[in-house]
Design a protein around this motif. Structure first.
Motif, PDB file in Angstrom:
ATOM      1  N   GLU A  99      33.998  33.494 -45.879  1.00  0.00           N
ATOM      2  CA  GLU A  99      34.299  34.778 -45.136  1.00  0.00           C
ATOM      3  C   GLU A  99      33.095  35.530 -44.800  1.00  0.00           C
ATOM      4  O   GLU A  99      32.905  36.000 -43.714  1.00  0.00           O
ATOM      5  CB  GLU A  99      35.317  35.444 -45.902  1.00  0.00           C
TER       6      GLU A  99
ATOM      7  N   SER B 196      31.189  33.766 -42.000  1.00  0.00           N
ATOM      8  CA  SER B 196      31.766  33.984 -40.646  1.00  0.00           C
ATOM      9  C   SER B 196      31.463  35.268 -40.197  1.00  0.00           C
ATOM     10  O   SER B 196      31.776  35.560 -38.744  1.00  0.00           O
ATOM     11  CB  SER B 196      33.376  33.681 -40.812  1.00  0.00           C
ATOM     12  N   LYS B 197      31.399  36.434 -40.927  1.00  0.00           N
ATOM     13  CA  LYS B 197      31.034  37.805 -40.538  1.00  0.00           C
ATOM     14  C   LYS B 197      29.619  37.961 -40.095  1.00  0.00           C
ATOM     15  O   LYS B 197      29.471  39.084 -39.763  1.00  0.00           O
ATOM     16  CB  LYS B 197      31.691  38.601 -41.475  1.00  0.00           C
TER      17      LYS B 197
END
Length: 310
Positions: free
Chosen positions: A305, A308-309
């Motif tokens: 996560e 991906s950000k």
């Protein structure tokens, strides 16, 4: 009296640890001479001569110094030692080999891994894996010292004019040891010892294949990759990535620890980092005691996560 700084280098460039050790040398307060020893090192000597606060560079360019073996380096440094009150070097695998030999040949004690200079005779150094800081007063006429590079800022200022470079014609016939080979891992990532950002994984990462998650985040951040001793011992990554008391001592601007419980051995190598981020599923993990930001969670969810950000 003067200070002799033994430079760490790659035969083509000065190591950042040399710049940190130079800061420590300036704090001692004497004229600083830099010893550059190796083979085909003219470019390194030229770079050292341009550093601010260096009054002379001593260049020992010979094949016997190429791999910084203790016998060759020890004899060279003792040969040059007469006019120096302090002999210092960055703390690394090479200086841990030759500096004790220098101290023994000079019949003085060695002060290892100093983290602060209080005066020309008094220094601070970590003991008990960094859980205590000892103040050491040195009464010997010659002080033999290694410097924890992560504890000192780097001297990056350049002089308008390069200082004198003196070539030393002194070679050592070393019959006690010889160089066999170097096993060097090539990487496009920043060097772990000098990186400003580090992403590390521990036993909780689970396997070498899972370390790709750590590497992916490191690549997004332009960071170096590190590991705990448990991860190295388990064979997840090579031992040149180990951070800790028996690995590399680091103090980056950002240190991110995933699946690292925070054993004393590991904390000794990274707790001086400016910002520490820890992710661990165990809310009682010791790493949270030193972390600036802590997240109790599953690294296999958090790592992808985060990546991906970015």
């Amino acid at each position: 009296m003067m200070t002799l700084l033994v430079a760490e280098h790659t035969s083509t460039a000065l190591a950042s640890s040399t710049l940190s050790a130079l800061t420590a040398a300036h704090q001692i307060g004497h004229d600083v001479h830099v010893l550059v020893a190796g083979n085909n090192i003219a470019a390194v000597a030229d770079a050292a001569a341009r550093l601010s606060g260096v009054s002379k560079v001593i260049c020992a360019d010979a094949g016997c110094y190429e791999h910084a073996l203790a016998e060759s380096m020890g004899d060279l440094i003792v040969h040059l030692s007469e006019h120096y009150s302090h002999i210092i070097a960055p703390s690394n695998s090479e200086s841990k080999d030759f500096m004790p030999r220098v101290a023994a040949l000079l019949d003085v004690g060695q002060v290892s891994d100093i983290c602060a200079v209080l005066s020309a005779e008094q220094f601070k150094r970590p003991i008990y894996a960094g859980n205590a800081i000892a103040t050491v007063t040195v009464l010997d006429d010659k002080k033999v010292i290694t410097v924890r590079a992560s504890a000192f800022d780097r001297t990056t200022q350049q002089s308008a004019q390069a200082c004198e470079i003196e070539s030393v014609d002194f070679s050592v016939e070393n019959r006690l040891s010889c160089w066999q080979s170097d096993d060097i891992t090539a990487s496009t990532r920043p060097d772990l010892a000098s990186a400003s950002r580090i992403v590390s994984g521990g036993r909780g990462v689970g396997s070498g294949a899972n370390f790709a998650l750590v590497e992916a985040l490191a690549d997004k951040l332009g960071a170096a990759v590190g590991a705990s001793r448990a991860a190295v011992d388990a064979g997840f990554v090579s031992n040149d990535l180990q951070v800790g008391q028996t690995g590399k001592i680091v103090a980056p601007d950002l240190y991110m620890a995933f699946g690292i419980s925070g054993a004393i051995q590991h904390l000794a190598g990274m707790k001086d980092s400016k910002v520490i981020v820890a992710v661990n599923k165990d809310e009682d993990a010791p790493i949270f005691q030193v972390a600036d930001y802590g997240l109790v969670g599953d690294l296999f969810v958090v790592l992808p996560e985060m990546t991906s950000k970015l």
